[in-house]
Each structure stands twice: as structure tokens, then as C-alpha cells.
Design a protein around this motif. Structure first.
Motif, PDB file in Angstrom:
ATOM      1  N   ASP A 103       0.820  -1.214   0.000  1.00 50.26           N
ATOM      2  CA  ASP A 103       0.000   0.000   0.000  1.00 50.26           C
ATOM      3  C   ASP A 103       0.854   1.263   0.000  1.00 50.26           C
ATOM      4  OD1 ASP A 103      -2.488  -1.135  -0.130  1.00 50.26           O
ATOM      5  OD2 ASP A 103      -2.863  -1.091   2.021  1.00 50.26           O
ATOM      6  N   LEU A 104       2.110   1.144   0.382  1.00 50.78           N
ATOM      7  CA  LEU A 104       2.994   2.312   0.414  1.00 50.78           C
ATOM      8  C   LEU A 104       3.439   2.746  -0.984  1.00 50.78           C
ATOM      9  CD1 LEU A 104       5.303   1.396   3.443  1.00 50.78           C
ATOM     10  CD2 LEU A 104       3.337   2.943   3.421  1.00 50.78           C
ATOM     11  N   PHE A 105       3.283   1.853  -1.961  1.00 51.92           N
ATOM     12  CA  PHE A 105       3.722   2.167  -3.318  1.00 51.92           C
ATOM     13  C   PHE A 105       2.619   2.890  -4.076  1.00 51.92           C
ATOM     14  CE2 PHE A 105       6.398  -1.297  -2.007  1.00 51.92           C
ATOM     15  CZ  PHE A 105       7.625  -1.034  -2.589  1.00 51.92           C
ATOM     16  N   ASP A 106       3.026   3.864  -4.865  1.00 51.81           N
ATOM     17  CA  ASP A 106       2.073   4.576  -5.696  1.00 51.81           C
ATOM     18  C   ASP A 106       1.579   3.655  -6.805  1.00 51.81           C
ATOM     19  OD1 ASP A 106       0.654   6.868  -6.451  1.00 51.81           O
ATOM     20  OD2 ASP A 106       2.139   7.356  -7.974  1.00 51.81           O
ATOM     21  N   GLU A 107       0.355   3.884  -7.252  1.00 47.52           N
ATOM     22  CA  GLU A 107      -0.193   3.091  -8.342  1.00 47.52           C
ATOM     23  C   GLU A 107       0.695   3.249  -9.576  1.00 47.52           C
ATOM     24  OE1 GLU A 107      -4.206   2.801 -11.138  1.00 47.52           O
ATOM     25  OE2 GLU A 107      -4.137   4.150  -9.405  1.00 47.52           O
ATOM     26  N   GLY A 108       1.066   2.143 -10.170  1.00 42.72           N
ATOM     27  CA  GLY A 108       1.917   2.176 -11.345  1.00 42.72           C
ATOM     28  C   GLY A 108       3.398   2.179 -11.034  1.00 42.72           C
ATOM     29  N   ALA A 109       3.766   2.198  -9.745  1.00 48.56           N
ATOM     30  CA  ALA A 109       5.184   2.250  -9.388  1.00 48.56           C
ATOM     31  C   ALA A 109       5.938   1.000  -9.846  1.00 48.56           C
ATOM     32  CB  ALA A 109       5.342   2.431  -7.880  1.00 48.56           C
ATOM     33  N   LEU A 110       5.234  -0.114  -9.959  1.00 49.30           N
ATOM     34  CA  LEU A 110       5.874  -1.371 -10.359  1.00 49.30           C
ATOM     35  C   LEU A 110       5.542  -1.733 -11.798  1.00 49.30           C
ATOM     36  CD1 LEU A 110       5.206  -3.510  -7.152  1.00 49.30           C
ATOM     37  CD2 LEU A 110       7.007  -1.837  -7.593  1.00 49.30           C
ATOM     38  N   GLU A 111       5.223  -0.736 -12.602  1.00 48.23           N
ATOM     39  CA  GLU A 111       4.772  -1.002 -13.962  1.00 48.23           C
ATOM     40  C   GLU A 111       5.787  -1.824 -14.750  1.00 48.23           C
ATOM     41  OE1 GLU A 111       2.913   1.376 -17.820  1.00 48.23           O
ATOM     42  OE2 GLU A 111       3.368   2.436 -15.949  1.00 48.23           O
ATOM     43  N   ASN A 112       5.281  -2.923 -15.349  1.00 47.85           N
ATOM     44  CA  ASN A 112       6.067  -3.829 -16.199  1.00 47.85           C
ATOM     45  C   ASN A 112       7.185  -4.548 -15.458  1.00 47.85           C
ATOM     46  OD1 ASN A 112       4.593  -3.406 -18.568  1.00 47.85           O
ATOM     47  ND2 ASN A 112       5.748  -1.558 -19.057  1.00 47.85           N
ATOM     48  N   LEU A 113       7.144  -4.584 -14.151  1.00 53.27           N
ATOM     49  CA  LEU A 113       8.156  -5.318 -13.384  1.00 53.27           C
ATOM     50  C   LEU A 113       7.790  -6.804 -13.369  1.00 53.27           C
ATOM     51  CD1 LEU A 113      10.630  -5.333 -11.488  1.00 53.27           C
ATOM     52  CD2 LEU A 113       9.051  -4.995  -9.579  1.00 53.27           C
ATOM     53  N   PRO A 114       8.611  -7.683 -13.968  1.00 51.20           N
ATOM     54  CA  PRO A 114       8.309  -9.120 -13.955  1.00 51.20           C
ATOM     55  C   PRO A 114       8.181  -9.638 -12.525  1.00 51.20           C
ATOM     56  CG  PRO A 114      10.053  -8.635 -15.528  1.00 51.20           C
ATOM     57  CD  PRO A 114       9.840  -7.379 -14.727  1.00 51.20           C
ATOM     58  N   THR A 115       7.060 -10.286 -12.233  1.00 51.58           N
ATOM     59  CA  THR A 115       6.743 -10.656 -10.855  1.00 51.58           C
ATOM     60  C   THR A 115       6.208 -12.076 -10.775  1.00 51.58           C
ATOM     61  OG1 THR A 115       6.209  -8.348 -10.286  1.00 51.58           O
ATOM     62  CG2 THR A 115       5.340 -10.059  -8.834  1.00 51.58           C
ATOM     63  N   VAL A 116       6.746 -12.839  -9.834  1.00 45.78           N
ATOM     64  CA  VAL A 116       6.202 -14.150  -9.490  1.00 45.78           C
ATOM     65  C   VAL A 116       5.521 -14.029  -8.135  1.00 45.78           C
ATOM     66  CG1 VAL A 116       6.752 -16.507  -8.767  1.00 45.78           C
ATOM     67  CG2 VAL A 116       7.801 -15.569 -10.821  1.00 45.78           C
ATOM     68  N   VAL A 117       4.259 -14.426  -8.056  1.00 49.73           N
ATOM     69  CA  VAL A 117       3.541 -14.400  -6.787  1.00 49.73           C
ATOM     70  C   VAL A 117       3.587 -15.789  -6.169  1.00 49.73           C
ATOM     71  CG1 VAL A 117       2.061 -12.466  -7.388  1.00 49.73           C
ATOM     72  CG2 VAL A 117       1.334 -14.775  -7.970  1.00 49.73           C
ATOM     73  N   ALA A 118       3.674 -15.823  -4.841  1.00 46.40           N
ATOM     74  CA  ALA A 118       3.758 -17.092  -4.126  1.00 46.40           C
ATOM     75  C   ALA A 118       3.049 -16.965  -2.789  1.00 46.40           C
ATOM     76  CB  ALA A 118       5.217 -17.498  -3.915  1.00 46.40           C
ATOM     77  N   ALA A 119       2.588 -18.085  -2.270  1.00 46.75           N
ATOM     78  CA  ALA A 119       1.894 -18.075  -0.981  1.00 46.75           C
ATOM     79  C   ALA A 119       2.038 -19.431  -0.307  1.00 46.75           C
ATOM     80  CB  ALA A 119       0.417 -17.727  -1.163  1.00 46.75           C
ATOM     81  N   THR A 120       1.910 -19.419   0.993  1.00 46.65           N
ATOM     82  CA  THR A 120       1.904 -20.649   1.772  1.00 46.65           C
ATOM     83  C   THR A 120       0.618 -20.714   2.579  1.00 46.65           C
ATOM     84  OG1 THR A 120       3.045 -19.574   3.627  1.00 46.65           O
ATOM     85  CG2 THR A 120       4.416 -20.695   1.984  1.00 46.65           C
ATOM     86  N   GLY A 121       0.242 -21.922   2.967  1.00 49.19           N
ATOM     87  CA  GLY A 121      -0.972 -22.090   3.755  1.00 49.19           C
ATOM     88  C   GLY A 121      -1.042 -23.476   4.359  1.00 49.19           C
ATOM     89  N   GLY A 122      -1.969 -23.648   5.256  1.00 47.47           N
ATOM     90  CA  GLY A 122      -2.093 -24.932   5.934  1.00 47.47           C
ATOM     91  C   GLY A 122      -2.826 -25.980   5.136  1.00 47.47           C
ATOM     92  N   SER A 123      -3.535 -25.551   4.084  1.00 44.82           N
ATOM     93  CA  SER A 123      -4.353 -26.486   3.322  1.00 44.82           C
ATOM     94  C   SER A 123      -4.281 -26.157   1.836  1.00 44.82           C
ATOM     95  CB  SER A 123      -5.811 -26.404   3.790  1.00 44.82           C
ATOM     96  OG  SER A 123      -6.677 -27.060   2.887  1.00 44.82           O
ATOM     97  N   PRO A 124      -4.316 -27.185   0.975  1.00 46.63           N
ATOM     98  CA  PRO A 124      -4.342 -26.950  -0.478  1.00 46.63           C
ATOM     99  C   PRO A 124      -5.599 -26.195  -0.907  1.00 46.63           C
ATOM    100  CG  PRO A 124      -3.756 -29.238   0.002  1.00 46.63           C
ATOM    101  CD  PRO A 124      -4.214 -28.623   1.292  1.00 46.63           C
ATOM    102  N   ARG A 125      -6.625 -26.190  -0.073  1.00 45.33           N
ATOM    103  CA  ARG A 125      -7.881 -25.523  -0.435  1.00 45.33           C
ATOM    104  C   ARG A 125      -7.717 -24.017  -0.609  1.00 45.33           C
ATOM    105  NH1 ARG A 125     -11.704 -27.673   4.259  1.00 45.33           N
ATOM    106  NH2 ARG A 125      -9.780 -27.206   5.378  1.00 45.33           N
ATOM    107  N   HIS A 126      -6.628 -23.460  -0.080  1.00 43.87           N
ATOM    108  CA  HIS A 126      -6.413 -22.019  -0.184  1.00 43.87           C
ATOM    109  C   HIS A 126      -5.538 -21.633  -1.380  1.00 43.87           C
ATOM    110  CE1 HIS A 126      -8.448 -21.192   3.525  1.00 43.87           C
ATOM    111  NE2 HIS A 126      -7.620 -21.936   4.236  1.00 43.87           N
ATOM    112  N   SER A 127      -5.267 -22.573  -2.259  1.00 47.16           N
ATOM    113  CA  SER A 127      -4.330 -22.297  -3.357  1.00 47.16           C
ATOM    114  C   SER A 127      -4.833 -21.207  -4.305  1.00 47.16           C
ATOM    115  CB  SER A 127      -4.047 -23.575  -4.148  1.00 47.16           C
ATOM    116  OG  SER A 127      -5.245 -24.094  -4.716  1.00 47.16           O
ATOM    117  N   LEU A 128      -6.134 -20.983  -4.337  1.00 52.17           N
ATOM    118  CA  LEU A 128      -6.673 -19.951  -5.220  1.00 52.17           C
ATOM    119  C   LEU A 128      -6.334 -18.541  -4.752  1.00 52.17           C
ATOM    120  CD1 LEU A 128     -10.196 -21.342  -6.203  1.00 52.17           C
ATOM    121  CD2 LEU A 128      -8.195 -21.089  -7.666  1.00 52.17           C
ATOM    122  N   VAL A 129      -5.690 -18.424  -3.584  1.00 51.54           N
ATOM    123  CA  VAL A 129      -5.286 -17.098  -3.108  1.00 51.54           C
ATOM    124  C   VAL A 129      -4.388 -16.396  -4.127  1.00 51.54           C
ATOM    125  CG1 VAL A 129      -3.223 -17.924  -1.870  1.00 51.54           C
ATOM    126  CG2 VAL A 129      -4.382 -15.838  -1.108  1.00 51.54           C
TER     127      VAL A 129
END
Length: 248
Positions: A103-129
Motif C-alpha cells: 500500500d505504500l507504493f504509488d499506483e503504477g510504481a511497479l509497472e512492467n516489473l516481472p513478478t512471481v507471486v507465491a503463498a503458503t498455507g495450511g491447506s491446499p484448499r487455499h491455493s486460489l489465493v
């Protein structure tokens, strides 16, 4: 001689040996390994552990003044050639600490920055996060979010397929680095009227909204790699011209 590339690895793991941090590190390392195997210089992996600057992030949101450690963390992301962003899953979404930082970043501050998103959780049911929470967030920030993300449930750490998924995501990110992926432009000043993507929307005054909204916009953003975005449709003929040619 070209400048050494860098990968910012942002993790919202809450413990010293959090699985979220291990996952984020592994993806960044996998990307670096692919670059090296391809004959390139090993990219610098910059770990941004939000746990270490949690109090500073909250202070920045409340006061609009960014403490130096938080500023350094933001600069590591803003000047990076690629980003790995990982969070633990809370209530089917990203953690509050993770969201507060971005939230500290201005909108568009990361424009075109190649990004991989990742997450962990206790159950596979949350993989859609990855698709319901993380991708919309980075789409709003105009990041170039790769189709391949990594979700790791508790049980996945004992499965060899997790390493294969990590290496696949790392290879995809390395491919963007090696191809000279479209760059993200330096964040310009925020809107003159103090409105924008970071407005609090909680009924506070316009001054309050502007102070929280523009934390990323008011600061002097560091310089970023100059890699102009490519027009993938430049060679596509104009439809009207084609139609005129057919009609003769």
C-alpha cells in the motif's frame, strides 16, 4: 559492460524460519541458477523480510513519513529487475503486513516489473489465493505478473513436486531477465488533488487520505533500469488498410 541484474524477494513470513520466507528464497535462487546456467552473470537477490520492518511500515501508514529501513526496502523493490512476492495465507487472502507494505507504493510504481507471486498455507484448499488476491493486487500496481505462481501447503514440503514447481517459476522469471523484459518507469508525482489508488476510503478527511495515499508518490523514487516496453502489435497491419486492399 552491463549492470548486474537484481531480483527483489519480498516475504511476509512472521517467524525467523517461516515457510513463506523459505519458499520466496527458493524461487529467487532458482531464477538465479537458471541465469547462471545460461551463461549470464548471477543476479543479486535482495531479501526484503517484512517481519523486520513491521513497526516501520505501520508508522509510515499512520504518519506518511517513511522510516529509513522501510525506505531501503521500497528502494530494493523499485530498482529491481524482477520481483518475487510471497505471503502466508490469512482468511483466504494475503496477510495484513504484506498488503500494508505494498500500500505504500504509488499506483503504477511497479509497472512492467516481472513478478512471481507465491503463498503458503495450511491447506491446499487455499491455493486460489494466488488468483483471487495476489494477482489483482499486482495488476493494480501494473506489475507484469507471470502466469506461473507457486502455492505451498504444509503437506507439499514433503513432496518432490514442490521443488519442480519452484524451479519452473524460477525459470520463467529468469527468462524475463534474460530477454530484457519491459522495464517499469520511475513513479511520477501523485495526482495534484491528492486522490488516487491508496486513498483510505474510511471516511477520513481529504488531507488524511492524501497523506496515506501518496507515501510512495511524494518520495524521490530511485532510478530504474531503462528498458522500454515493447509494442508486440507493431507489425500487425491496420485492418482498414487490409479491407481497402481486398475491395480493390
Amino acid at each position: 559492460m552491463t549492470d548486474r541484474r537484481s531480483i527483489a524477494v519480498v516475504t511476509a513470513g512472521l517467524s525467523e524460519d517461516a515457510s513463506t520466507t523459505r519458499l520466496a528464497r527458493a524461487i529467487g535462487q532458482a531464477a538465479g541458477d537458471v541465469v547462471v546456467r545460461g551463461g549470464g552473470e548471477e543476479p543479486e537477490v535482495r531479501l526484503v523480510n517484512l517481519r523486520d520492518i513491521a513497526h516501520g511500515i505501520t508508522d509510515a501508514m499512520l504518519t506518511g513519513m517513511v522510516p529509513e529501513p522501510v525506505q531501503a526496502a521500497m528502494d530494493a523493490v523499485l530498482t529491481a529487475d524482477a520481483l518475487v512476492a510471497a505471503t502466508s495465507t490469512y482468511k483466504a487472502s494475503y496477510s495484513g503486513l504484506f498488503k500494508e507494505f505494498f500500500d505504500l507504493f504509488d499506483e503504477g510504481a511497479l509497472e512492467n516489473l516481472p513478478t512471481v507471486v507465491a503463498a503458503t498455507g495450511g491447506s491446499p484448499r487455499h491455493s486460489l489465493v494466488l488468483d483471487t488476491a495476489l494477482r489483482p493486487l499486482f495488476s493494480h500496481l501494473k506489475a507484469l505478473t507471470l502466469p506461473i505462481g507457486v502455492y505451498a501447503a504444509t503437506e507439499d514440503w514433503a513432496d518432490a513436486s514442490l521443488q519442480a514447481r519452484i524451479e519452473r517459476a524460477g525459470a520463467a522469471l529468469a527468462g524475463m531477465l534474460g530477454a530484457g523484459a519491459p522495464g517499469h518507469d520511475a513513479a511520477g508525482p501523485g495526482p495534484a488533488d491528492g486522490t488516487g489508488s491508496g486513498a483510505t476510503g474510511d471516511g477520513g478527511s481529504a488531507a488524511d487520505d492524501a497523506s496515506t495515499e501518496s507515501v510512495g508518490a511524494r518520495r524521490n523514487a530511485p532510478s530504474r533500469p531503462d528498458r522500454s516496453a515493447r509494442d508486440e502489435f507493431a507489425a500487425v497491419p491496420n485492418f482498414e488498410d487490409l479491407l481497402a486492399a481486398v475491395r480493390g
